[in-house]
Motif scaffolding. Structure first.
Motif, PDB file in Angstrom:
ATOM      1  N   PRO A  88       0.781  -1.233   0.000  1.00 16.72           N
ATOM      2  CA  PRO A  88       0.000   0.000   0.000  1.00 16.72           C
ATOM      3  C   PRO A  88       0.819   1.292   0.000  1.00 16.72           C
ATOM      4  N   ASN A  89       1.984   1.301   0.602  1.00 18.30           N
ATOM      5  CA  ASN A  89       2.787   2.527   0.658  1.00 18.30           C
ATOM      6  C   ASN A  89       3.863   2.597  -0.416  1.00 18.30           C
ATOM      7  N   THR A  90       3.809   1.712  -1.385  1.00 22.70           N
ATOM      8  CA  THR A  90       4.745   1.773  -2.502  1.00 22.70           C
ATOM      9  C   THR A  90       4.253   2.845  -3.469  1.00 22.70           C
ATOM     10  N   SER A  91       5.125   3.760  -3.821  1.00 25.85           N
ATOM     11  CA  SER A  91       4.760   4.880  -4.686  1.00 25.85           C
ATOM     12  C   SER A  91       4.375   4.406  -6.088  1.00 25.85           C
ATOM     13  N   THR A  92       3.183   4.797  -6.529  1.00 27.13           N
ATOM     14  CA  THR A  92       2.762   4.436  -7.884  1.00 27.13           C
ATOM     15  C   THR A  92       3.592   5.195  -8.917  1.00 27.13           C
ATOM     16  N   ALA A  93       4.028   6.408  -8.575  1.00 26.31           N
ATOM     17  CA  ALA A  93       4.863   7.184  -9.502  1.00 26.31           C
ATOM     18  C   ALA A  93       6.220   6.501  -9.696  1.00 26.31           C
ATOM     19  N   THR A  94       6.810   6.004  -8.608  1.00 29.42           N
ATOM     20  CA  THR A  94       8.092   5.310  -8.718  1.00 29.42           C
ATOM     21  C   THR A  94       7.927   4.010  -9.498  1.00 29.42           C
ATOM     22  N   ARG A  95       6.857   3.291  -9.219  1.00 31.42           N
ATOM     23  CA  ARG A  95       6.588   2.053  -9.966  1.00 31.42           C
ATOM     24  C   ARG A  95       6.463   2.348 -11.463  1.00 31.42           C
ATOM     25  N   ALA A  96       5.761   3.418 -11.802  1.00 29.22           N
ATOM     26  CA  ALA A  96       5.574   3.792 -13.212  1.00 29.22           C
ATOM     27  C   ALA A  96       6.907   4.173 -13.854  1.00 29.22           C
ATOM     28  N   ALA A  97       7.756   4.896 -13.126  1.00 21.31           N
ATOM     29  CA  ALA A  97       9.069   5.287 -13.667  1.00 21.31           C
ATOM     30  C   ALA A  97       9.928   4.059 -13.927  1.00 21.31           C
ATOM     31  N   ILE A  98       9.888   3.103 -13.009  1.00 24.80           N
ATOM     32  CA  ILE A  98      10.649   1.859 -13.205  1.00 24.80           C
ATOM     33  C   ILE A  98      10.100   1.094 -14.399  1.00 24.80           C
ATOM     34  N   ALA A 104      11.721   0.692 -21.904  1.00 21.77           N
ATOM     35  CA  ALA A 104      12.641   1.351 -22.848  1.00 21.77           C
ATOM     36  C   ALA A 104      14.028   0.710 -22.830  1.00 21.77           C
ATOM     37  N   ARG A 105      14.211  -0.306 -21.969  1.00 16.57           N
ATOM     38  CA  ARG A 105      15.509  -1.004 -21.833  1.00 16.57           C
ATOM     39  C   ARG A 105      16.605  -0.031 -21.388  1.00 16.57           C
ATOM     40  N   LYS A 106      16.247   0.859 -20.456  1.00 16.20           N
ATOM     41  CA  LYS A 106      17.173   1.874 -19.943  1.00 16.20           C
ATOM     42  C   LYS A 106      17.471   1.610 -18.463  1.00 16.20           C
ATOM     43  N   PRO A 107      18.639   2.028 -17.991  1.00 11.75           N
ATOM     44  CA  PRO A 107      18.938   1.888 -16.561  1.00 11.75           C
ATOM     45  C   PRO A 107      18.133   2.895 -15.750  1.00 11.75           C
ATOM     46  N   ILE A 108      17.898   2.567 -14.494  1.00 11.09           N
ATOM     47  CA  ILE A 108      17.193   3.488 -13.598  1.00 11.09           C
ATOM     48  C   ILE A 108      17.645   3.231 -12.162  1.00 11.09           C
ATOM     49  N   GLN A 109      17.710   4.307 -11.407  1.00 10.78           N
ATOM     50  CA  GLN A 109      17.935   4.241  -9.969  1.00 10.78           C
ATOM     51  C   GLN A 109      16.714   4.843  -9.298  1.00 10.78           C
ATOM     52  N   ALA A 110      16.225   4.171  -8.269  1.00  8.32           N
ATOM     53  CA  ALA A 110      15.040   4.654  -7.574  1.00  8.32           C
ATOM     54  C   ALA A 110      15.019   4.090  -6.156  1.00  8.32           C
ATOM     55  N   ALA A 111      14.171   4.657  -5.337  1.00  6.77           N
ATOM     56  CA  ALA A 111      13.932   4.131  -3.996  1.00  6.77           C
ATOM     57  C   ALA A 111      12.428   3.925  -3.857  1.00  6.77           C
ATOM     58  N   LEU A 112      12.053   2.747  -3.397  1.00  7.55           N
ATOM     59  CA  LEU A 112      10.636   2.482  -3.224  1.00  7.55           C
ATOM     60  C   LEU A 112      10.398   1.673  -1.960  1.00  7.55           C
ATOM     61  N   MET A 113       9.204   1.839  -1.420  1.00  5.66           N
ATOM     62  CA  MET A 113       8.830   1.126  -0.212  1.00  5.66           C
ATOM     63  C   MET A 113       8.489  -0.307  -0.595  1.00  5.66           C
ATOM     64  N   ASN A 114       9.186  -1.235   0.026  1.00  4.82           N
ATOM     65  CA  ASN A 114       8.902  -2.655  -0.153  1.00  4.82           C
ATOM     66  C   ASN A 114       8.467  -3.242   1.178  1.00  4.82           C
ATOM     67  N   TYR A 115       8.032  -4.487   1.128  1.00  5.30           N
ATOM     68  CA  TYR A 115       7.534  -5.170   2.312  1.00  5.30           C
ATOM     69  C   TYR A 115       8.208  -6.532   2.449  1.00  5.30           C
ATOM     70  N   ARG A 116       8.686  -6.798   3.663  1.00  5.58           N
ATOM     71  CA  ARG A 116       9.285  -8.101   3.954  1.00  5.58           C
ATOM     72  C   ARG A 116       8.187  -9.156   4.090  1.00  5.58           C
ATOM     73  N   LYS A 117       8.611 -10.378   4.156  1.00  2.00           N
ATOM     74  CA  LYS A 117       7.673 -11.490   4.324  1.00  2.00           C
ATOM     75  C   LYS A 117       6.821 -11.315   5.573  1.00  2.00           C
ATOM     76  N   ASP A 118       7.417 -10.752   6.641  1.00  3.06           N
ATOM     77  CA  ASP A 118       6.666 -10.553   7.885  1.00  3.06           C
ATOM     78  C   ASP A 118       5.773  -9.309   7.844  1.00  3.06           C
ATOM     79  N   GLY A 119       5.747  -8.600   6.713  1.00  6.31           N
ATOM     80  CA  GLY A 119       4.870  -7.449   6.541  1.00  6.31           C
ATOM     81  C   GLY A 119       5.487  -6.109   6.901  1.00  6.31           C
ATOM     82  N   THR A 120       6.704  -6.104   7.445  1.00  5.45           N
ATOM     83  CA  THR A 120       7.328  -4.826   7.790  1.00  5.45           C
ATOM     84  C   THR A 120       7.820  -4.115   6.537  1.00  5.45           C
ATOM     85  N   GLU A 121       7.716  -2.805   6.564  1.00  2.00           N
ATOM     86  CA  GLU A 121       8.159  -1.978   5.439  1.00  2.00           C
ATOM     87  C   GLU A 121       9.662  -1.745   5.509  1.00  2.00           C
TER      88      GLU A 121
END
Length: 153
Positions: A88-98, A104-121
């Protein structure tokens, strides 16, 4: 104090073990897929985990650090898309940029909120690179991932 000193020594050994496993596996994949990459140079990138995906973004291989960073085993991750780590807290804008960079087969650097198996961000910094064959055809992506501190609110 002694356990910390021992852990420091053990952790250094584990990092070397991970690096050796990463070199072996990436070398094997490079040979199998005819990649033209400089593996030792690539491994200089700061990372806790490496994720190799195909053009459809299905996970082909993850490094040993993936388990400790996410809680998911390599077997579980294989053939899934990295989106299974998002929530839920993963940025849709960052996802779209990735998604756009990958398309486009281009490199990208980004930071996004992910979730571990135990649910922690956790905030995951990714450095995604397209990987080409000797005929200059992109066949895969390599993502170097590491957890970065969450910003203060």
């Amino acid at each position: 104090m002694f356990p910390l000193l021992c852990w420091d020594i053990a952790a250094q050994g584990m990092q070397k073990l991970y690096t050796n496993q990463e070199v072996r596996m990436l070398t094997m994949l490079a040979t199998k897929f005819d990649w033209t990459i400089d593996i030792p140079q690539l491994l200089q990138k700061p990372h806790e985990a490496i994720v190799v995906t195909d053009l459809q973004q299905r996970i082909h291989w993850v490094s040993p650090g993936f388990l400790s960073m996410t809680g998911y085993t390599p077997t579980f991750a294989k053939n899934k898309r990295p989106a299974f780590l998002q929530g839920p807290n993963t940025s849709t804008a960052t996802r779209a940029a990735i998604r756009q960079a990958v398309s486009a087969r281009k490199p990208i650097q980004a930071a996004l909120m992910n979730y571990r198996k135990d649910g922690t961000e956790y905030l995951c910094e990714v450095d995604i690179l397209p990987v080409s064959t000797s005929k200059n055809i992109v066949t895969h992506f390599i993502a170097f991932e590491r957890e970065v501190p969450l910003p203060f609110e």
